[in-house]
Design a protein around this motif. Structure first.
Motif, PDB file in Angstrom:
ATOM      1  N   MET A   1      44.491  44.953  42.569  1.00  0.00           N
ATOM      2  CA  MET A   1      43.578  45.150  43.674  1.00  0.00           C
ATOM      3  C   MET A   1      43.814  44.087  44.752  1.00  0.00           C
ATOM      4  SD  MET A   1      41.438  47.794  42.973  1.00  0.00           S
ATOM      5  CE  MET A   1      39.958  47.558  43.878  1.00  0.00           C
ATOM      6  N   ARG A   2      44.135  42.885  44.315  1.00  0.00           N
ATOM      7  CA  ARG A   2      44.321  41.804  45.288  1.00  0.00           C
ATOM      8  C   ARG A   2      45.474  42.111  46.233  1.00  0.00           C
ATOM      9  NH1 ARG A   2      43.440  35.858  45.520  1.00  0.00           N
ATOM     10  NH2 ARG A   2      44.996  35.109  46.978  1.00  0.00           N
ATOM     11  N   LEU A   3      46.631  42.510  45.694  1.00  0.00           N
ATOM     12  CA  LEU A   3      47.784  42.821  46.529  1.00  0.00           C
ATOM     13  C   LEU A   3      47.459  43.980  47.471  1.00  0.00           C
ATOM     14  CD1 LEU A   3      50.732  42.446  47.369  1.00  0.00           C
ATOM     15  CD2 LEU A   3      51.390  43.908  45.452  1.00  0.00           C
ATOM     16  N   ARG A   4      46.825  45.011  46.971  1.00  0.00           N
ATOM     17  CA  ARG A   4      46.450  46.141  47.810  1.00  0.00           C
ATOM     18  C   ARG A   4      45.544  45.691  48.951  1.00  0.00           C
ATOM     19  NH1 ARG A   4      44.899  50.426  43.119  1.00  0.00           N
ATOM     20  NH2 ARG A   4      42.968  50.454  44.334  1.00  0.00           N
ATOM     21  N   GLN A   5      44.586  44.836  48.652  1.00  0.00           N
ATOM     22  CA  GLN A   5      43.661  44.374  49.689  1.00  0.00           C
ATOM     23  C   GLN A   5      44.353  43.451  50.689  1.00  0.00           C
ATOM     24  OE1 GLN A   5      40.158  42.866  47.702  1.00  0.00           O
ATOM     25  NE2 GLN A   5      39.841  44.811  46.659  1.00  0.00           N
ATOM     26  N   GLU A   6      45.259  42.594  50.200  1.00  0.00           N
ATOM     27  CA  GLU A   6      45.995  41.704  51.109  1.00  0.00           C
ATOM     28  C   GLU A   6      46.768  42.501  52.153  1.00  0.00           C
ATOM     29  OE1 GLU A   6      48.510  39.287  48.643  1.00  0.00           O
ATOM     30  OE2 GLU A   6      46.884  37.935  48.080  1.00  0.00           O
TER      31      GLU A   6
ATOM     32  N   TYR B   1      47.767  56.246  36.436  1.00  0.00           N
ATOM     33  CA  TYR B   1      48.693  55.327  35.780  1.00  0.00           C
ATOM     34  C   TYR B   1      49.081  54.297  36.832  1.00  0.00           C
ATOM     35  CZ  TYR B   1      49.247  58.869  32.136  1.00  0.00           C
ATOM     36  OH  TYR B   1      49.018  59.773  31.135  1.00  0.00           O
ATOM     37  N   HIS B   2      49.322  53.070  36.403  1.00  0.00           N
ATOM     38  CA  HIS B   2      49.617  51.998  37.351  1.00  0.00           C
ATOM     39  C   HIS B   2      50.995  51.415  37.070  1.00  0.00           C
ATOM     40  CE1 HIS B   2      45.427  52.057  38.708  1.00  0.00           C
ATOM     41  NE2 HIS B   2      45.191  52.384  37.455  1.00  0.00           N
ATOM     42  N   LEU B   3      51.818  51.353  38.121  1.00  0.00           N
ATOM     43  CA  LEU B   3      53.150  50.757  38.024  1.00  0.00           C
ATOM     44  C   LEU B   3      53.130  49.425  38.754  1.00  0.00           C
ATOM     45  CD1 LEU B   3      55.369  53.846  38.902  1.00  0.00           C
ATOM     46  CD2 LEU B   3      54.928  52.889  36.653  1.00  0.00           C
ATOM     47  N   MET B   4      53.631  48.400  38.087  1.00  0.00           N
ATOM     48  CA  MET B   4      53.635  47.070  38.685  1.00  0.00           C
ATOM     49  C   MET B   4      55.000  46.431  38.510  1.00  0.00           C
ATOM     50  SD  MET B   4      49.892  45.831  37.369  1.00  0.00           S
ATOM     51  CE  MET B   4      49.899  46.835  35.881  1.00  0.00           C
ATOM     52  N   GLY B   5      55.488  45.823  39.578  1.00  0.00           N
ATOM     53  CA  GLY B   5      56.745  45.086  39.536  1.00  0.00           C
ATOM     54  C   GLY B   5      56.463  43.611  39.744  1.00  0.00           C
ATOM     55  N   PHE B   6      56.891  42.809  38.802  1.00  0.00           N
ATOM     56  CA  PHE B   6      56.630  41.367  38.870  1.00  0.00           C
ATOM     57  C   PHE B   6      57.896  40.595  39.182  1.00  0.00           C
ATOM     58  CE2 PHE B   6      53.055  42.894  36.441  1.00  0.00           C
ATOM     59  CZ  PHE B   6      52.013  42.083  36.847  1.00  0.00           C
ATOM     60  N   GLU B   7      57.730  39.512  39.890  1.00  0.00           N
ATOM     61  CA  GLU B   7      58.761  38.509  40.102  1.00  0.00           C
ATOM     62  C   GLU B   7      58.209  37.259  39.421  1.00  0.00           C
ATOM     63  OE1 GLU B   7      62.342  37.449  40.954  1.00  0.00           O
ATOM     64  OE2 GLU B   7      61.711  39.330  41.856  1.00  0.00           O
ATOM     65  N   GLY B   8      58.691  37.000  38.206  1.00  0.00           N
ATOM     66  CA  GLY B   8      58.087  35.942  37.397  1.00  0.00           C
ATOM     67  C   GLY B   8      56.668  36.362  37.029  1.00  0.00           C
ATOM     68  N   ASP B   9      55.705  35.521  37.327  1.00  0.00           N
ATOM     69  CA  ASP B   9      54.302  35.833  37.047  1.00  0.00           C
ATOM     70  C   ASP B   9      53.586  36.455  38.248  1.00  0.00           C
ATOM     71  OD1 ASP B   9      54.465  34.859  34.479  1.00  0.00           O
ATOM     72  OD2 ASP B   9      53.760  32.848  35.014  1.00  0.00           O
TER      73      ASP B   9
ATOM     74  N   LEU C   1      52.838  39.330  41.094  1.00  0.00           N
ATOM     75  CA  LEU C   1      52.944  40.753  41.378  1.00  0.00           C
ATOM     76  C   LEU C   1      53.662  40.933  42.713  1.00  0.00           C
ATOM     77  CD1 LEU C   1      52.210  43.654  40.527  1.00  0.00           C
ATOM     78  CD2 LEU C   1      50.072  43.368  41.807  1.00  0.00           C
ATOM     79  N   ALA C   2      54.815  41.572  42.683  1.00  0.00           N
ATOM     80  CA  ALA C   2      55.619  41.769  43.887  1.00  0.00           C
ATOM     81  C   ALA C   2      55.401  43.149  44.496  1.00  0.00           C
ATOM     82  CB  ALA C   2      57.096  41.577  43.566  1.00  0.00           C
ATOM     83  N   ALA C   3      55.152  44.153  43.642  1.00  0.00           N
ATOM     84  CA  ALA C   3      55.006  45.518  44.132  1.00  0.00           C
ATOM     85  C   ALA C   3      54.126  46.313  43.174  1.00  0.00           C
ATOM     86  CB  ALA C   3      56.369  46.170  44.263  1.00  0.00           C
ATOM     87  N   TYR C   4      53.515  47.359  43.729  1.00  0.00           N
ATOM     88  CA  TYR C   4      52.550  48.142  42.940  1.00  0.00           C
ATOM     89  C   TYR C   4      52.473  49.563  43.492  1.00  0.00           C
ATOM     90  CZ  TYR C   4      48.031  50.083  41.655  1.00  0.00           C
ATOM     91  OH  TYR C   4      47.052  50.924  41.210  1.00  0.00           O
ATOM     92  N   SER C   5      52.195  50.506  42.623  1.00  0.00           N
ATOM     93  CA  SER C   5      51.802  51.852  43.024  1.00  0.00           C
ATOM     94  C   SER C   5      51.019  52.479  41.882  1.00  0.00           C
ATOM     95  CB  SER C   5      53.008  52.730  43.397  1.00  0.00           C
ATOM     96  OG  SER C   5      53.725  53.089  42.246  1.00  0.00           O
TER      97      SER C   5
END
Length: 128
Positions: free
Chosen positions: A1-6, A27-35, A37-41
């Protein structure tokens, strides 16, 4: 939610209700760079946003743009939909400026442009 709101609320200066009740039916897809969250859908179940399954809230963090996260995320969302539902149509409501991006995945514009929260959007469909 934080990334979406940012991105969708703060960066795009668009106050809207992000907590739309669809997250529990997705369903939630998340791409992380280390710890981080870099991308989401999210993949929204059929019958929630549209009769068809849908992909929504596609977003990359500011410092991760132009690195292919959006492309990877869309390919993975389509792959996951095909794994869950088979070859089915996918309907999205896209910000108009991203039309060419989504066309690259086989989505075709359908209908007229409309405003959603003050931002031009279009409906796009990827046939089965």
């Amino acid at each position: 939610m934080r990334l979406r709101q940012e991105v969708f609320i703060v960066e795009q200066n668009c106050p809207y209700l992000d907590a739309d009740g669809k997250d529990l039916k997705s369903y939630h897809l998340m791409g992380f760079e280390g710890d981080e969250l870099a991308a989401y859908s999210r993949i929204v179940l059929p019958g929630v946003s549209y009769d068809e399954v849908s992909i929504g809230r596609v977003v990359s963090g500011t410092k991760y743009r132009k690195q292919g996260y959006g492309i990877f995320l869309m390919k993975e969302a389509i792959r996951q939909i095909e794994s869950l539902y088979g070859q089915v149509p996918i309907r999205i409501g896209a910000q108009k400026y991203l039309q060419k991006f989504y066309e690259g995945f086989g989505f075709i514009r359908e209908g007229e442009e409309y405003l959603e929260d003050g931002i031009p959007h279009i409906i796009m469909v990827r046939e089965a």
